[in-house]
Design an enzyme around this catalytic site. Structure first.
Site, PDB file in Angstrom:
ATOM      1  N   ARG A  62      10.778  -3.019  13.108  1.00 52.15           N
ATOM      2  CA  ARG A  62       9.608  -2.562  13.847  1.00 52.15           C
ATOM      3  C   ARG A  62       8.966  -3.742  14.559  1.00 52.15           C
ATOM      4  O   ARG A  62       8.924  -4.833  14.011  1.00 52.15           O
ATOM      5  CB  ARG A  62       8.554  -2.039  12.864  1.00 52.15           C
TER       6      ARG A  62
ATOM      7  N   LYS B 232       0.828  -1.206   0.000  1.00 54.75           N
ATOM      8  CA  LYS B 232       0.000   0.000   0.000  1.00 54.75           C
ATOM      9  C   LYS B 232       0.866   1.262   0.000  1.00 54.75           C
ATOM     10  O   LYS B 232       0.558   2.220  -0.692  1.00 54.75           O
ATOM     11  CB  LYS B 232      -0.951   0.005   1.194  1.00 54.75           C
TER      12      LYS B 232
ATOM     13  N   ARG C 137     -10.932  -0.065   7.436  1.00 53.87           N
ATOM     14  CA  ARG C 137     -10.595  -1.468   7.640  1.00 53.87           C
ATOM     15  C   ARG C 137     -11.792  -2.314   7.999  1.00 53.87           C
ATOM     16  O   ARG C 137     -11.703  -3.534   8.023  1.00 53.87           O
ATOM     17  CB  ARG C 137      -9.598  -1.597   8.787  1.00 53.87           C
TER      18      ARG C 137
ATOM     19  N   ARG D 101      -1.505  -9.762  12.771  1.00 52.17           N
ATOM     20  CA  ARG D 101      -2.089  -8.679  11.968  1.00 52.17           C
ATOM     21  C   ARG D 101      -2.836  -9.225  10.754  1.00 52.17           C
ATOM     22  O   ARG D 101      -3.875  -8.697  10.362  1.00 52.17           O
ATOM     23  CB  ARG D 101      -0.991  -7.718  11.492  1.00 52.17           C
TER      24      ARG D 101
ATOM     25  N   ARG E 223      11.930  -6.487   6.478  1.00 53.91           N
ATOM     26  CA  ARG E 223      11.928  -5.021   6.459  1.00 53.91           C
ATOM     27  C   ARG E 223      12.698  -4.461   7.653  1.00 53.91           C
ATOM     28  O   ARG E 223      12.585  -4.941   8.767  1.00 53.91           O
ATOM     29  CB  ARG E 223      10.489  -4.521   6.478  1.00 53.91           C
TER      30      ARG E 223
END
Ligand SMILES: [Zn+2]
Length: 220
Positions: free
Chosen positions: A160, A13, A88, A171, A127
Protein backbone atom coordinates in the site's frame (compact mmCIF):
# COMPACT_ATOMS: atom_id res chain seq x y z
CA UNK A 1 -19.90 -1.03 25.51
CA UNK A 2 -17.98 1.64 23.62
CA UNK A 3 -14.24 1.14 23.37
CA UNK A 4 -11.66 3.43 21.80
CA UNK A 5 -8.61 1.62 20.51
CA UNK A 6 -5.92 4.14 20.18
CA UNK A 7 -2.30 4.15 19.00
CA UNK A 8 0.04 4.93 16.11
CA UNK A 9 -0.42 3.33 12.69
CA UNK A 10 1.14 -0.14 12.84
CA UNK A 11 0.75 -0.59 16.60
CA UNK A 12 -1.71 -3.45 16.01
CA UNK A 13 -5.11 -1.79 16.16
CA UNK A 14 -6.49 -4.11 13.46
CA UNK A 15 -5.21 -7.25 15.17
CA UNK A 16 -6.31 -6.37 18.69
CA UNK A 17 -9.57 -4.87 17.45
CA UNK A 18 -10.54 -8.19 15.86
CA UNK A 19 -9.63 -10.03 19.09
CA UNK A 20 -11.70 -7.66 21.21
CA UNK A 21 -14.58 -8.01 18.79
CA UNK A 22 -14.49 -11.81 19.17
CA UNK A 23 -14.26 -11.65 22.94
CA UNK A 24 -16.96 -9.03 23.44
CA UNK A 25 -19.30 -9.73 20.50
CA UNK A 26 -19.39 -6.12 19.27
CA UNK A 27 -18.15 -4.88 15.88
CA UNK A 28 -15.02 -2.92 15.07
CA UNK A 29 -15.57 0.43 13.43
CA UNK A 30 -12.34 1.07 11.51
CA UNK A 31 -12.83 4.48 9.99
CA UNK A 32 -9.64 4.20 7.90
CA UNK A 33 -10.85 0.97 6.25
CA UNK A 34 -14.29 2.50 5.68
CA UNK A 35 -12.73 5.49 3.93
CA UNK A 36 -10.42 3.31 1.84
CA UNK A 37 -13.37 1.14 0.79
CA UNK A 38 -15.35 4.25 -0.18
CA UNK A 39 -12.46 5.41 -2.33
CA UNK A 40 -12.13 2.04 -4.05
CA UNK A 41 -15.86 1.87 -4.71
CA UNK A 42 -15.76 5.41 -6.06
CA UNK A 43 -18.64 6.60 -3.88
CA UNK A 44 -19.38 10.26 -3.25
CA UNK A 45 -17.74 9.97 0.14
CA UNK A 46 -14.71 8.34 -1.48
CA UNK A 47 -14.34 11.24 -3.88
CA UNK A 48 -14.50 13.73 -1.05
CA UNK A 49 -11.84 12.06 1.13
CA UNK A 50 -9.44 10.73 -1.50
CA UNK A 51 -6.93 13.55 -1.45
CA UNK A 52 -6.59 13.52 2.36
CA UNK A 53 -6.20 9.75 2.62
CA UNK A 54 -3.63 9.56 -0.18
CA UNK A 55 -1.62 12.37 1.39
CA UNK A 56 -1.72 10.69 4.81
CA UNK A 57 -3.55 13.69 6.21
CA UNK A 58 -6.52 13.85 8.55
CA UNK A 59 -9.96 13.87 6.95
CA UNK A 60 -11.90 17.02 7.99
CA UNK A 61 -14.06 16.69 11.10
CA UNK A 62 -17.40 17.39 9.43
CA UNK A 63 -16.88 14.42 7.09
CA UNK A 64 -15.75 12.16 9.94
CA UNK A 65 -18.82 13.13 11.91
CA UNK A 66 -21.12 11.79 9.17
CA UNK A 67 -19.09 8.59 8.84
CA UNK A 68 -19.09 7.90 12.57
CA UNK A 69 -22.73 8.78 13.09
CA UNK A 70 -23.76 6.37 10.37
CA UNK A 71 -21.64 3.61 11.93
CA UNK A 72 -23.14 4.21 15.38
CA UNK A 73 -26.68 4.15 14.01
CA UNK A 74 -26.24 0.83 12.22
CA UNK A 75 -28.14 -2.22 13.51
CA UNK A 76 -24.95 -4.20 14.25
CA UNK A 77 -23.71 -1.43 16.55
CA UNK A 78 -26.63 -1.53 18.95
CA UNK A 79 -24.64 -3.19 21.77
CA UNK A 80 -21.61 -1.00 21.26
CA UNK A 81 -18.56 -0.75 19.06
CA UNK A 82 -14.80 -0.80 19.15
CA UNK A 83 -13.38 2.30 17.47
CA UNK A 84 -10.18 1.70 15.56
CA UNK A 85 -8.42 4.83 14.34
CA UNK A 86 -10.97 7.30 15.66
CA UNK A 87 -10.86 9.76 17.35
CA UNK A 88 -7.48 11.14 16.37
CA UNK A 89 -7.75 14.70 17.63
CA UNK A 90 -9.21 16.46 20.62
CA UNK A 91 -11.95 17.87 18.40
CA UNK A 92 -12.89 14.40 17.20
CA UNK A 93 -12.89 13.04 20.77
CA UNK A 94 -15.37 15.73 21.79
CA UNK A 95 -17.45 15.01 18.70
CA UNK A 96 -17.55 11.32 19.59
CA UNK A 97 -18.65 12.05 23.15
CA UNK A 98 -21.40 14.27 21.76
CA UNK A 99 -22.61 11.59 19.33
CA UNK A 100 -22.57 8.97 22.09
CA UNK A 101 -24.39 11.18 24.58
CA UNK A 102 -27.17 11.62 22.01
CA UNK A 103 -27.62 7.86 22.44
CA UNK A 104 -27.40 8.08 26.24
CA UNK A 105 -24.03 6.36 26.06
CA UNK A 106 -20.40 7.24 26.71
CA UNK A 107 -16.91 5.88 26.15
CA UNK A 108 -16.43 2.95 28.56
CA UNK A 109 -12.83 2.04 27.95
CA UNK A 110 -9.81 3.52 26.22
CA UNK A 111 -7.00 1.20 25.17
CA UNK A 112 -3.73 2.79 24.12
CA UNK A 113 -1.49 0.54 22.02
CA UNK A 114 2.12 1.54 22.32
CA UNK A 115 5.16 0.71 20.16
CA UNK A 116 8.24 2.72 19.19
CA UNK A 117 8.54 4.42 15.80
CA UNK A 118 11.45 2.14 14.78
CA UNK A 119 9.46 -1.02 15.47
CA UNK A 120 6.49 0.38 13.57
CA UNK A 121 8.48 1.43 10.50
CA UNK A 122 10.03 -2.01 10.27
CA UNK A 123 6.68 -3.73 10.76
CA UNK A 124 4.66 -1.66 8.28
CA UNK A 125 7.19 -1.57 5.49
CA UNK A 126 7.10 -5.41 5.48
CA UNK A 127 3.33 -5.46 5.01
CA UNK A 128 1.87 -6.65 1.70
CA UNK A 129 -1.77 -6.84 0.75
CA UNK A 130 -3.72 -8.72 -1.91
CA UNK A 131 -5.39 -6.16 -4.17
CA UNK A 132 -8.05 -8.70 -5.11
CA UNK A 133 -9.26 -10.40 -1.91
CA UNK A 134 -7.81 -8.06 0.72
CA UNK A 135 -5.68 -10.69 2.51
CA UNK A 136 -2.85 -9.10 4.52
CA UNK A 137 0.66 -10.57 4.85
CA UNK A 138 3.89 -9.57 6.50
CA UNK A 139 7.12 -10.57 4.78
CA UNK A 140 8.78 -11.07 8.17
CA UNK A 141 6.14 -12.47 10.46
CA UNK A 142 3.44 -13.88 8.18
CA UNK A 143 4.88 -14.39 4.67
CA UNK A 144 2.86 -15.82 1.77
CA UNK A 145 3.77 -19.42 0.89
CA UNK A 146 4.56 -18.68 -2.74
CA UNK A 147 6.94 -15.78 -3.06
CA UNK A 148 4.92 -12.67 -3.56
CA UNK A 149 1.54 -14.15 -4.45
CA UNK A 150 -1.64 -14.34 -2.37
CA UNK A 151 -2.16 -17.75 -0.68
CA UNK A 152 -5.90 -17.44 -1.11
CA UNK A 153 -6.31 -16.34 -4.72
CA UNK A 154 -2.83 -16.27 -6.32
CA UNK A 155 -2.91 -12.55 -7.15
CA UNK A 156 0.48 -10.74 -6.98
CA UNK A 157 0.74 -8.88 -3.67
CA UNK A 158 1.29 -5.13 -3.48
CA UNK A 159 2.54 -2.63 -0.95
CA UNK A 160 0.00 0.00 0.00
CA UNK A 161 1.17 3.53 -0.71
CA UNK A 162 0.69 4.39 2.94
CA UNK A 163 2.96 1.49 4.00
CA UNK A 164 5.96 2.92 2.17
CA UNK A 165 8.68 4.08 4.62
CA UNK A 166 8.50 7.78 3.71
CA UNK A 167 4.71 7.81 4.10
CA UNK A 168 4.96 5.88 7.38
CA UNK A 169 7.35 8.48 8.80
CA UNK A 170 4.97 11.22 7.74
CA UNK A 171 1.98 9.39 9.26
CA UNK A 172 3.87 8.90 12.52
CA UNK A 173 4.74 12.61 12.61
CA UNK A 174 1.09 13.50 12.02
CA UNK A 175 0.09 11.03 14.73
CA UNK A 176 2.50 12.40 17.31
CA UNK A 177 1.61 16.03 16.57
CA UNK A 178 -2.14 15.65 16.37
CA UNK A 179 -2.62 13.14 19.12
CA UNK A 180 -0.30 14.33 21.87
CA UNK A 181 -3.01 16.64 23.30
CA UNK A 182 -5.60 13.91 22.83
CA UNK A 183 -3.53 11.46 24.81
CA UNK A 184 -3.36 13.87 27.71
CA UNK A 185 -7.08 14.52 27.52
CA UNK A 186 -7.92 10.80 27.45
CA UNK A 187 -5.73 10.08 30.44
CA UNK A 188 -7.62 12.65 32.48
CA UNK A 189 -11.05 11.20 31.67
CA UNK A 190 -12.86 9.27 34.38
CA UNK A 191 -13.00 6.11 32.26
CA UNK A 192 -11.00 2.91 32.36
CA UNK A 193 -7.71 3.40 30.57
CA UNK A 194 -5.30 0.66 29.53
CA UNK A 195 -1.85 0.90 27.98
CA UNK A 196 -0.71 -2.16 26.07
CA UNK A 197 2.83 -2.39 24.73
CA UNK A 198 2.64 -4.28 21.43
CA UNK A 199 6.31 -4.65 20.57
CA UNK A 200 6.29 -8.36 21.49
CA UNK A 201 4.42 -11.12 19.71
CA UNK A 202 0.69 -10.99 19.10
CA UNK A 203 0.22 -13.96 21.47
CA UNK A 204 1.96 -12.09 24.29
CA UNK A 205 -0.08 -8.99 23.60
CA UNK A 206 -3.37 -10.89 23.55
CA UNK A 207 -2.55 -12.59 26.82
CA UNK A 208 -1.74 -9.29 28.54
CA UNK A 209 -4.84 -7.63 27.13
CA UNK A 210 -7.04 -10.47 28.25
CA UNK A 211 -5.63 -10.31 31.78
CA UNK A 212 -6.26 -6.57 31.94
CA UNK A 213 -9.85 -6.99 30.79
CA UNK A 214 -10.41 -9.67 33.41
CA UNK A 215 -8.96 -7.34 36.07
CA UNK A 216 -11.43 -4.65 34.99
CA UNK A 217 -14.31 -7.13 35.19
CA UNK A 218 -15.05 -6.77 31.47
CA UNK A 219 -14.13 -10.38 30.69
CA UNK A 220 -14.28 -13.46 32.87
ZN1 LIG B 1 -5.96 -12.73 -2.59
Amino acid sequence: MYIVLFGPPGAGKGTYGRKLSQWLGIPVVATGDMLRAAIEEGTQLGERVKKYVYAGELVPDEIMREVVKQALDSETAKNGVIFDGFPRTLQQAKMLEELLSEKGAHIDLIIELDASDDVIIERLSSRRVCPKCGAVYNLRTNPPKDDSKCDVCGTPLVQRDDDKPETIKFRLDVYHKQTAPLLEYFRQQPVDYLVLNTEGTIEEGEKKLREELVNLGILR
